[in-house]
Write a protein that holds these residues in place. Sequence first.
Motif, short mmCIF file in Angstrom:
data_model
loop_
_atom_site.label_atom_id
_atom_site.label_comp_id
_atom_site.label_asym_id
_atom_site.label_seq_id
_atom_site.Cartn_x
_atom_site.Cartn_y
_atom_site.Cartn_z
N ARG A 1 13.41 -2.95 14.37
CA ARG A 1 13.61 -4.07 12.98
C ARG A 1 12.86 -5.53 13.27
N ASP A 2 12.14 -5.45 14.71
CA ASP A 2 11.54 -6.62 14.27
C ASP A 2 9.64 -7.02 13.78
N LEU A 3 9.22 -5.13 13.90
CA LEU A 3 8.50 -4.76 12.51
C LEU A 3 8.57 -4.96 10.97
N ARG A 4 9.83 -4.74 10.72
CA ARG A 4 10.73 -4.69 9.39
C ARG A 4 10.44 -6.44 9.39
N GLU A 5 11.04 -7.11 10.45
CA GLU A 5 11.08 -8.44 10.10
C GLU A 5 9.28 -9.37 9.48
N GLN A 6 8.65 -8.31 10.14
CA GLN A 6 7.44 -9.14 9.92
C GLN A 6 6.26 -8.49 9.14
N GLY A 7 7.26 -8.17 8.03
CA GLY A 7 7.07 -7.38 7.19
C GLY A 7 6.10 -6.33 7.04
N VAL A 8 6.13 -5.65 8.15
CA VAL A 8 5.38 -3.65 8.10
C VAL A 8 6.21 -3.31 7.10
N GLN A 9 5.69 -2.37 6.07
CA GLN A 9 6.12 -1.15 5.34
C GLN A 9 6.41 0.03 5.53
N PRO A 10 7.34 0.89 5.03
CA PRO A 10 7.67 1.93 5.96
C PRO A 10 7.22 3.03 6.20
N MET A 11 5.94 2.59 4.82
CA MET A 11 4.95 4.00 4.08
C MET A 11 4.04 3.99 5.18
N ALA A 12 3.75 2.13 5.49
CA ALA A 12 2.82 2.35 6.54
C ALA A 12 2.71 2.70 8.13
N LEU A 13 3.77 2.12 8.57
CA LEU A 13 4.39 2.97 9.60
C LEU A 13 4.83 4.16 9.91
N LEU A 14 5.38 4.77 9.20
CA LEU A 14 5.48 6.22 8.97
C LEU A 14 4.05 6.80 9.10
N SER A 15 2.86 6.60 7.78
CA SER A 15 1.50 7.40 7.52
C SER A 15 0.76 6.93 9.22
N LEU A 16 0.39 6.09 9.49
CA LEU A 16 -0.34 5.72 11.07
C LEU A 16 0.70 6.82 12.72
N MET A 17 2.31 7.43 12.02
CA MET A 17 2.75 7.08 13.37
C MET A 17 2.92 9.20 13.27
N ALA A 18 2.56 9.33 12.05
CA ALA A 18 2.86 10.92 11.49
C ALA A 18 1.54 11.40 11.57
N ARG A 19 0.46 10.75 12.35
CA ARG A 19 -0.74 11.22 12.58
C ARG A 19 -1.56 10.74 14.26
N LEU A 20 -0.57 9.74 14.36
CA LEU A 20 -1.64 9.01 15.45
C LEU A 20 -1.65 9.69 16.48
N GLY A 21 -2.66 10.58 17.65
CA GLY A 21 -2.80 11.09 19.03
C GLY A 21 -3.12 12.45 18.42
N SER A 22 -3.13 12.89 17.06
CA SER A 22 -3.36 13.91 16.22
C SER A 22 -4.91 14.13 16.03
N SER A 23 -6.02 15.56 15.66
CA SER A 23 -7.04 15.54 15.53
C SER A 23 -7.53 15.10 14.26
N ASP A 24 -6.51 14.99 13.21
CA ASP A 24 -5.75 14.03 11.86
C ASP A 24 -6.46 12.47 11.85
N PRO A 25 -7.52 12.09 10.76
CA PRO A 25 -7.60 10.86 10.83
C PRO A 25 -6.16 10.54 9.76
N VAL A 26 -6.38 8.87 9.79
CA VAL A 26 -4.73 8.15 9.87
C VAL A 26 -5.19 7.80 8.17
N GLU A 27 -4.09 8.49 7.25
CA GLU A 27 -4.27 8.38 5.94
C GLU A 27 -3.03 7.08 5.31
N LEU A 28 -3.10 6.60 4.57
CA LEU A 28 -2.48 5.56 4.16
C LEU A 28 -1.57 7.04 2.51
#
Length: 441
Positions: free
Chosen positions: A250-277
């Motif tokens: 909810r703090d990230l939402r308050e800062q204006g982070v968009q859902p797809m930006a957050l999901l795109s990062l977290m779906a790849r972070l720590g994997s062998s695939d590059p982060v792609e929006l």
Amino acid sequence: MTTTRFAPSPTGYIHVGNLRTALMNYLIARKAGGTFILRIDDTDPERSKEEYVDAIKQDMEWLGLHWDRVERQSDRLDRYAETADKLREMGRFYEAFETPTELDLKRKKQLNMGKPPVYDRAALNLSDAEKEALRAKRGNGVWRFKLDHERIEWNDGILGDISIDAASVSDPVLIRGDGQVLYTIASVVDDTEMGVTNVVRGSDHVTNTATQIQIIEALGGTCPRFAHHSLLTGPQGEALSKRLGTLALRDLREQGVQPMALLSLMARLGSSDPVELRSEMAELIEGFDVNRFGAAPTKFDVQDLFPLTAKHLQSLPLADVAEAVADAGVPADLAEPFWAMARENITTLADLKGWWELCRDGAEPLIADEDREFIAEAMALLPEGSFDGETWGKWTSTVKEATGRKGKGLFMPLRKALTGMERGPEMAILLPLLQVIRAKA
């Protein structure tokens, strides 16, 4: 059928670490066309709050992580009690009465002797009379599951083959002295009875998983496919655990982070695939593979979310941001040209207000002393009537002919005089908005 679950405790707001677990389980279920369960771990009546249950649901709905059903562990206490009775009948559950101080002394003694600091099972040697005396003196004891001292092995979806010697692990406490059922047994009962086939969680649960495997097998259940993702660190590799409270969704939402930006990062972070929006959830589902994640600690930098948010916003049509544009104060008849101007120049939707104020009120001119005569002459050459997309080009051509200025010496002083800034939107797009607003004033 593939069935996964996300089991947060409603003792606070969920953060990026929780999201990683929720998202992985969600994507596995959706990719397989299976079931995703939101299971509220609310067996702690003192710390669990209904406001946090509501907040968890709101955060997940904001992200588009829609569950198929909700379960409450507080509604299933009778099932945990029945399972506890079954374990007692099997001789796999025993009551222990040591105080925290006594346990700490035992651990220190074992360490000094070079032994693993595990519970020594002294409670198994207590007679019924001794147990009654301890209950009278200290109250009810805790209930521990008696592990078989053998190797516990499984193939982890991320970590690979795992083998843990149960003799190096303390018999886990499943029920506290006050009767509170702990996560270890509640999760086993729920996973078994709800047909959970895949469990993804943090690598800090590996030992817990080993003990749960023995409990599941003792009860005749089928073990889920386990995968343990790495833990998040800060951008420099520092521990993130103490900062997670400031990284609530909810703090990230308050800062204006968009859902797809957050999901795109977290779906790849720590994997062998590059982060792609990605623009929609279906793309994340299709491209997800838990086996492509690694065991190494994963660096997370909250600042990485803002370029992704900006890029996402640039791709959106007015219809998707109409409410935010209206909230910034933009009249409906100017919303389309305003969004066309602003979309390339914002990081979050909160930036819209500043651009509207510029269009509505103008800006304090930024004019160097050596440019004052030039600006005065240029302003006198502004064409009459309404401005459009051609006005900027025609005006600057006229000013160039009249003053002899060209290139940066021509365009930069004009931009600074009109906007008070050295950079920003294409002036051909911005100028008509400035003119229209002034004409309406």
